[in-house]
Motif scaffolding. Sequence first.
Motif, PDB file in Angstrom:
ATOM      1  N   GLU A  45       0.835  -1.199   0.000  1.00 14.61           N
ATOM      2  CA  GLU A  45       0.000   0.000   0.000  1.00 14.61           C
ATOM      3  C   GLU A  45       0.873   1.254   0.000  1.00 14.61           C
ATOM      4  OE1 GLU A  45      -2.546  -2.867   2.580  1.00 14.61           O
ATOM      5  OE2 GLU A  45      -0.462  -2.667   1.960  1.00 14.61           O
ATOM      6  N   GLU A  46       1.886   1.224   0.879  1.00 11.33           N
ATOM      7  CA  GLU A  46       2.742   2.403   1.027  1.00 11.33           C
ATOM      8  C   GLU A  46       3.576   2.673  -0.220  1.00 11.33           C
ATOM      9  OE1 GLU A  46       6.253   3.850   3.995  1.00 11.33           O
ATOM     10  OE2 GLU A  46       4.828   2.377   4.778  1.00 11.33           O
ATOM     11  N   LYS A  47       4.144   1.607  -0.785  1.00  9.84           N
ATOM     12  CA  LYS A  47       5.052   1.777  -1.932  1.00  9.84           C
ATOM     13  C   LYS A  47       4.296   2.178  -3.194  1.00  9.84           C
ATOM     14  CE  LYS A  47       8.813   1.365  -4.446  1.00  9.84           C
ATOM     15  NZ  LYS A  47       9.802   2.441  -4.424  1.00  9.84           N
ATOM     16  N   TYR A  48       3.150   1.546  -3.426  1.00 14.86           N
ATOM     17  CA  TYR A  48       2.482   1.746  -4.725  1.00 14.86           C
ATOM     18  C   TYR A  48       1.179   2.543  -4.631  1.00 14.86           C
ATOM     19  CZ  TYR A  48       5.851  -1.834  -6.003  1.00 14.86           C
ATOM     20  OH  TYR A  48       7.018  -2.533  -6.193  1.00 14.86           O
ATOM     21  N   SER A  49       0.848   3.000  -3.426  1.00 10.68           N
ATOM     22  CA  SER A  49      -0.401   3.765  -3.224  1.00 10.68           C
ATOM     23  C   SER A  49      -1.610   3.017  -3.782  1.00 10.68           C
ATOM     24  CB  SER A  49      -0.301   5.152  -3.892  1.00 10.68           C
ATOM     25  OG  SER A  49       0.879   5.806  -3.497  1.00 10.68           O
ATOM     26  N   VAL A  50      -1.724   1.760  -3.404  1.00 11.30           N
ATOM     27  CA  VAL A  50      -2.860   0.950  -3.869  1.00 11.30           C
ATOM     28  C   VAL A  50      -3.601   0.378  -2.669  1.00 11.30           C
ATOM     29  CG1 VAL A  50      -1.851   0.243  -6.081  1.00 11.30           C
ATOM     30  CG2 VAL A  50      -1.392  -1.140  -4.048  1.00 11.30           C
ATOM     31  N   GLU A  51      -4.846   0.026  -2.912  1.00 11.86           N
ATOM     32  CA  GLU A  51      -5.595  -0.693  -1.894  1.00 11.86           C
ATOM     33  C   GLU A  51      -5.411  -2.179  -2.187  1.00 11.86           C
ATOM     34  OE1 GLU A  51     -10.164  -0.861  -0.646  1.00 11.86           O
ATOM     35  OE2 GLU A  51      -9.432   1.183  -1.038  1.00 11.86           O
ATOM     36  N   SER A  69      -1.421   2.032 -10.941  1.00 10.97           N
ATOM     37  CA  SER A  69      -0.759   3.070 -10.152  1.00 10.97           C
ATOM     38  C   SER A  69       0.552   3.526 -10.783  1.00 10.97           C
ATOM     39  CB  SER A  69      -0.496   2.529  -8.749  1.00 10.97           C
ATOM     40  OG  SER A  69       0.394   3.347  -8.048  1.00 10.97           O
ATOM     41  N   ARG A  70       1.262   2.582 -11.405  1.00 11.58           N
ATOM     42  CA  ARG A  70       2.581   2.899 -11.994  1.00 11.58           C
ATOM     43  C   ARG A  70       2.503   3.142 -13.513  1.00 11.58           C
ATOM     44  NH1 ARG A  70       4.017   4.118  -7.665  1.00 11.58           N
ATOM     45  NH2 ARG A  70       5.867   3.422  -6.510  1.00 11.58           N
TER      46      ARG A  70
END
Length: 283
Positions: A222-228, A243-244
């Motif tokens: 979650e933190e690295k890729y800002s995903v749920e 996200s990327r």
Amino acid sequence: MHFQWYPGHMTKAKRMMQENIKLIDLVIELVDARIPVSSRNPDIDELGKNKARLILLNKSDLAEEKQNDAWAEYFKEKGFSVVKVNSKRGGGIKSIQGVIQEACKEKIERDRKRGILNRPVRAMVVGIPNVGKSTFINALAGKACAKTGNKPGVTKGKQWIRLNKNVELLDTPGILWPKFEDQTVGLRLAFIGSIKDEILNTEELAMEMITFLTEKYPGVLEEKYSVEISEDSYECLRRIAESRHCLVKGNELDTNKAAILLIDDFRSGKLGRITLEFPEDYE
């Protein structure tokens, strides 16, 4: 996913080690600190019995520090000398010479009683592919790395390296073992890059990594890729791709590219310090 990879040259490498073991006082075995047991070749214990043994937890900067300490204790209890090292940056390298002398003190004492003084300790450096043997040897030898020439019994192409008047190293090619009994071992070796990526299904590997991280290191993805995070690891991979901005023509999500990105981020430490196996798994 089934893992098997044993190129023919590894049989030759193993034979070379068997031929040279009689010249050796100490076996220095490099393991990857993220998978200290899975990155050990079980053949080495048989090969190195009755020899002094030193285990180097290499790439220790990529593994969780408290787990590095736990693994060091685990191996010490089994009678090994252990040092945590980071060969690329030189961490732990300075202490190695003293540990080698300590590990071989019985041999040195035996020599002294027989009137043999100052014979260097001969150490064989072993480890599976991609565990960092060459980097370690270069870090240990520094610029003073000098070949000591072919000695009797040393197969051509093997390199004796004189570190100083006290220690000579025999470098050996990396060897895996012919068959992984446990496919979890194969999976962990694939994670760290010891099995050629070309023969792996990268998306499947990434989904296995997602499953592991979600369970053991919640919050990292979650933190690295800002995903749920989803319980469905493929859906999770799709979200990382989104996200990327991993896209193919027509703005379709490129999950293979996202898989490569995730595995690379793990291997290079960009996801933080992560250990993939724990001493309690082997009690």
